[in-house]
Design an enzyme around this catalytic site. Structure first.
Site, PDB file in Angstrom:
ATOM      1  N   ASN A  61       0.832  -1.198  -0.201  1.00  0.00           N
ATOM      2  CA  ASN A  61       0.060   0.178   0.053  1.00  0.00           C
ATOM      3  C   ASN A  61       0.847   1.218  -0.080  1.00  0.00           C
ATOM      4  O   ASN A  61       0.619   2.198  -0.675  1.00  0.00           O
ATOM      5  CB  ASN A  61      -1.006  -0.160   1.180  1.00  0.00           C
ATOM      6  CG  ASN A  61      -0.399  -0.161   2.464  1.00  0.00           C
ATOM      7  OD1 ASN A  61       0.685  -0.656   2.469  1.00  0.00           O
ATOM      8  ND2 ASN A  61      -0.972   0.454   3.446  1.00  0.00           N
ATOM      9  N   GLU A 106       3.164  -4.072  12.477  1.00  0.00           N
ATOM     10  CA  GLU A 106       2.246  -2.864  12.167  1.00  0.00           C
ATOM     11  C   GLU A 106       1.184  -3.421  11.425  1.00  0.00           C
ATOM     12  O   GLU A 106       1.245  -3.974  10.499  1.00  0.00           O
ATOM     13  CB  GLU A 106       3.021  -2.081  11.561  1.00  0.00           C
ATOM     14  CG  GLU A 106       4.047  -1.364  12.049  1.00  0.00           C
ATOM     15  CD  GLU A 106       3.898  -0.445  13.273  1.00  0.00           C
ATOM     16  OE1 GLU A 106       2.699  -0.269  13.677  1.00  0.00           O
ATOM     17  OE2 GLU A 106       4.923  -0.016  13.865  1.00  0.00           O
TER      18      GLU A 106
HETATM   19  O1  TXE Z   1      -1.627  -8.503   3.629  1.00  0.00           O
HETATM   20  P1  TXE Z   1      -0.462  -9.532   3.863  1.00  0.00           P
HETATM   21  P2  TXE Z   1      -2.553  -8.384   2.157  1.00  0.00           P
HETATM   22  C1  TXE Z   1      -4.361  -5.284   5.701  1.00  0.00           C
HETATM   23  C2  TXE Z   1      -5.509  -4.685   4.785  1.00  0.00           C
HETATM   24  C3  TXE Z   1      -5.818  -5.508   3.775  1.00  0.00           C
HETATM   25  C4  TXE Z   1      -5.345  -6.918   4.239  1.00  0.00           C
HETATM   26  C5  TXE Z   1      -4.981  -7.895   3.538  1.00  0.00           C
HETATM   27  O2  TXE Z   1      -6.763  -4.687   5.902  1.00  0.00           O
HETATM   28  O3  TXE Z   1      -6.888  -5.550   3.224  1.00  0.00           O
HETATM   29  O4  TXE Z   1      -4.282  -6.678   5.269  1.00  0.00           O
HETATM   30  O5  TXE Z   1      -3.822  -7.408   2.717  1.00  0.00           O
HETATM   31  C6  TXE Z   1       3.680 -11.026   3.407  1.00  0.00           C
HETATM   32  N1  TXE Z   1       4.494 -15.442   6.160  1.00  0.00           N
HETATM   33  N2  TXE Z   1      -3.275  -4.589   5.486  1.00  0.00           N
HETATM   34  O6  TXE Z   1      -3.150  -9.718   1.881  1.00  0.00           O
HETATM   35  O7  TXE Z   1      -0.984 -11.065   3.376  1.00  0.00           O
HETATM   36  C7  TXE Z   1       3.078 -10.579   1.784  1.00  0.00           C
HETATM   37  O8  TXE Z   1       3.841 -11.110   0.788  1.00  0.00           O
HETATM   38  C8  TXE Z   1       5.212 -14.136   6.055  1.00  0.00           C
HETATM   39  C9  TXE Z   1      -2.692  -3.408   6.342  1.00  0.00           C
HETATM   40  O9  TXE Z   1      -1.852  -7.786   1.374  1.00  0.00           O
HETATM   41  O10 TXE Z   1      -0.361  -9.571   5.402  1.00  0.00           O
HETATM   42  C10 TXE Z   1       3.502  -9.052   2.153  1.00  0.00           C
HETATM   43  O11 TXE Z   1       4.829  -8.640   1.915  1.00  0.00           O
HETATM   44  N3  TXE Z   1       4.908 -13.120   5.397  1.00  0.00           N
HETATM   45  C11 TXE Z   1      -1.506  -3.034   6.212  1.00  0.00           C
HETATM   46  C12 TXE Z   1       3.163  -8.891   3.473  1.00  0.00           C
HETATM   47  O12 TXE Z   1       3.167 -10.100   4.087  1.00  0.00           O
HETATM   48  C13 TXE Z   1       3.535 -13.151   4.503  1.00  0.00           C
HETATM   49  C14 TXE Z   1      -0.838  -3.010   4.902  1.00  0.00           C
HETATM   50  C15 TXE Z   1       1.641  -8.269   3.682  1.00  0.00           C
HETATM   51  O13 TXE Z   1       0.745  -9.211   3.049  1.00  0.00           O
HETATM   52  C16 TXE Z   1       2.904 -14.425   4.656  1.00  0.00           C
HETATM   53  C17 TXE Z   1      -1.396  -4.125   3.895  1.00  0.00           C
HETATM   54  C18 TXE Z   1       3.295 -15.392   5.466  1.00  0.00           C
HETATM   55  N4  TXE Z   1       2.675 -16.466   5.894  1.00  0.00           N
HETATM   56  C19 TXE Z   1      -2.440  -4.879   4.502  1.00  0.00           C
HETATM   57  N5  TXE Z   1       1.642 -14.097   3.893  1.00  0.00           N
HETATM   58  C20 TXE Z   1      -0.986  -1.886   6.847  1.00  0.00           C
HETATM   59  N6  TXE Z   1      -0.811  -2.282   8.235  1.00  0.00           N
HETATM   60  O14 TXE Z   1      -0.627  -0.810   6.638  1.00  0.00           O
HETATM   61  C21 TXE Z   1       2.002 -13.000   3.303  1.00  0.00           C
HETATM   62  N7  TXE Z   1       3.023 -12.443   3.688  1.00  0.00           N
END
Ligand code: TXE
Length: 471
Positions: free
Chosen positions: A141, A239
């Protein structure tokens, strides 16, 4: 994630433009072996980088900031193409990355230690030294800014890092790393490993030779990552997003509040952890506030972020759009709110090939509706009415999140009550969303653990060694 074979041996992750579905580029789909290799090299580099003069590290970070500023337009263009946000926002984010580098350059040598003398124990010294190899997993994001928040304190304190960018928006991060190398950072001090969360992210979280892991992403992923990190005793920063409330009191500057609500919600197509996700408005000004918000939202230009004049781009992925739309539909279907604007997926030109969703206002929303409790990561502004400040604060706190919140008023007693009672890692007064690198940033409750930014962020990446010298 889409993977496709490129050569006989390597797979790659394709990166698509969310505005039209076109291919922007691709990166290698990293493996657990790649993570191992990166960690080993980062440890080799640590032997030199950790012993370098903090002033030399500062010079590299300063130079990187300058190089990034000089290349701001190209980087912003790339960021918009892979992430979807309007070019203006990408320009600001790239400048934000440079500013973060400059900030950490300016404080790299502080917090090195303490000294005291005691009649019984003699000289008492506390030496603060870097941890070793640290890891970061970042989302799509705000990839550039979040990368800056992660690498700045790590490199400034003499640690080295292995970083996994998001699978769907890794290109700007790789380009930024290139500028750091050009500024003089040894390539092994910052190893970038691209690929999926399930493979690369999990390998980082499980790796026994990583001392600290900083993660930004979803709550469910964060919990999984923290479990692996705990088993290998890593220091952890999480975070995990938010459901920030904005409370608009009867004495607020309605014009400023309406503008704040629109920019704080629709910036980055609503995909910001500290975006305004819920608005509570005093019943005495509810109608005038809503009217002005509706006017402002009606003027937002939605389209390809590369086009001049675009105020809001597409959502980053189709999955994000599906999540957002189902929360809006659920609110209406359960009579928990009314659509005043937007609320549907546009399918006519120029929107038919992108992940667009129209800016949506929901009014008279039940404070207990899921759209008011969960993190709605998209352009949806749910508005609710309140009669007393205590009610507003109670509703604001009635979520598992606790990242940010804002109060809009000029009354000192109201401000004091909000500062005291809001469960949030950051409380804004008459503004929202701004996050300077100089102050701690992070959330309470399910929004995460630990804080980034500010000079205390350096302490996370240093460990103390006590030395007692008998006189
Ligand atoms: O997040 P993911 P996603 C929230 C927001 C969004 C939701 C899903 O509500 O709609 O999360 O987004 C890595 N082990 N935020 O699916 O999957 C992944 O490759 C280790 C809030 O994109 O959590 C990426 O680099 N890592 C937020 C990162 O984690 C893993 C920002 C985030 O992806 C993993 C983004 C695993 N098993 C989403 N699976 C904020 N805090 O600002 C995925 N990843």
């Amino acid at each position: 994630m889409t993977t496709q074979p490129v050569t006989g041996e390597r797979e790659s992750c394709a990166v698509f433009n969310p505005a039209d579905g076109s291919l922007v580029g691709s990166v290698p789909a990293g493996t657990a072996d790649d993570v191992d290799d990166a960690v080993r090299r980062a440890w080799e580099s640590f032997q030199i980088w950790s012993r370098s003069d903090p002033l030399d590290r500062s010079k590299i970070l300063f130079t990187a900031g300058r190089l990034v500023r000089e290349d701001q337009k190209n980087l912003a263009h790339l960021l918009t193409r892979e992430q979807g946000k309007p070019l203006r926002e990408s320009m600001n984010e790239i400048a934000g990355f440079a500013r973060v580098m400059e900030y950490y350059a300016s404080i790299s040598g502080i917090m090195q230690g303490d000294y005291g003398v005691n009649a019984s124990y003699g000289h008492m010294m506390v030496k603060r030294q870097p941890l070793g190899v640290c890891a970061a997993i970042i989302p799509w994001n705000m990839p550039a800014l979040i990368m800056g928040w992660k690498i700045g304190p790590v490199l400034a304190t003499g640690n080295t890092m292995v970083l996994k960018p998001s699978t769907t928006a890794p290109l700007t991060c790789l380009a930024l790393a290139g500028h750091l190398y050009q500024a003089g950072l040894p390539e092994s001090a910052l190893r970038m490993v691209t690929g999926s969360g399930e493979v690369v992210g999990e390998a980082l979280a499980r790796h026994p030779d990583i001392r600290s892991l900083s993660f930004t992403g979803a709550v469910s992923t964060g919990i999984q990552v923290a479990e692996h990190a705990a088993k290998t005793l890593k220091k952890t920063i999480l975070e995990l997003g938010g459901s920030d409330a904005m409370i608009v009191c009867h004495d607020a500057d309605t014009e400023a509040a309406a503008k704040g609500a629109v920019s704080g919600r629709f910036f980055n197509c609503g995909q910001t952890c500290t975006a305004i996700k819920r608005v509570f408005v005093d019943s005495r000004i509810y109608d005038s506030f809503i009217h002005r918000v509706q006017e402002l939202v009606g003027k937002l230009v939605v389209g390809d972020g590369l086009k001049t004049g675009t105020d809001m781009g597409p959502l980053h992925t189709i999955r994000q759009r599906e999540n957002v739309h189902s929360l809006v539909q659920g609110t209406v279907d359960n009579n928990q709110g009314t659509i005043l604007a937007g609320g549907y997926i546009p399918d006519t030109p120029p929107y038919q090939y992108g992940n667009f969703y129209l800016p949506t206002i929901l009014t008279d929303v039940d404070p207990d509706a899921p759209v008011m409790k969960e993190e709605v990561f998209g352009p949806v502004l749910p508005v609710s009415v309140f009669d007393t400040l205590s009610d507003a604060i109670e509703h604001a706190n009635a979520t598992r999140y606790g990242l940010g919140a804002s109060i809009w008023t000029h009354d000192m007693r109201t401000i004091n009550q909000a500062i005291q009672d809001l469960d949030a890692g950051i409380v804004w007064v008459n503004q929202h969303l701004r996050i300077p690198p100089e102050v701690p940033f992070g959330g309470m409750k399910s929004s995460g653990l630990g804080r980034e930014n500010g000079r205390y962020a350096l302490l996370h990446y240093l460990e103390e060694k006590t030395i007692l010298i008998h006189p």
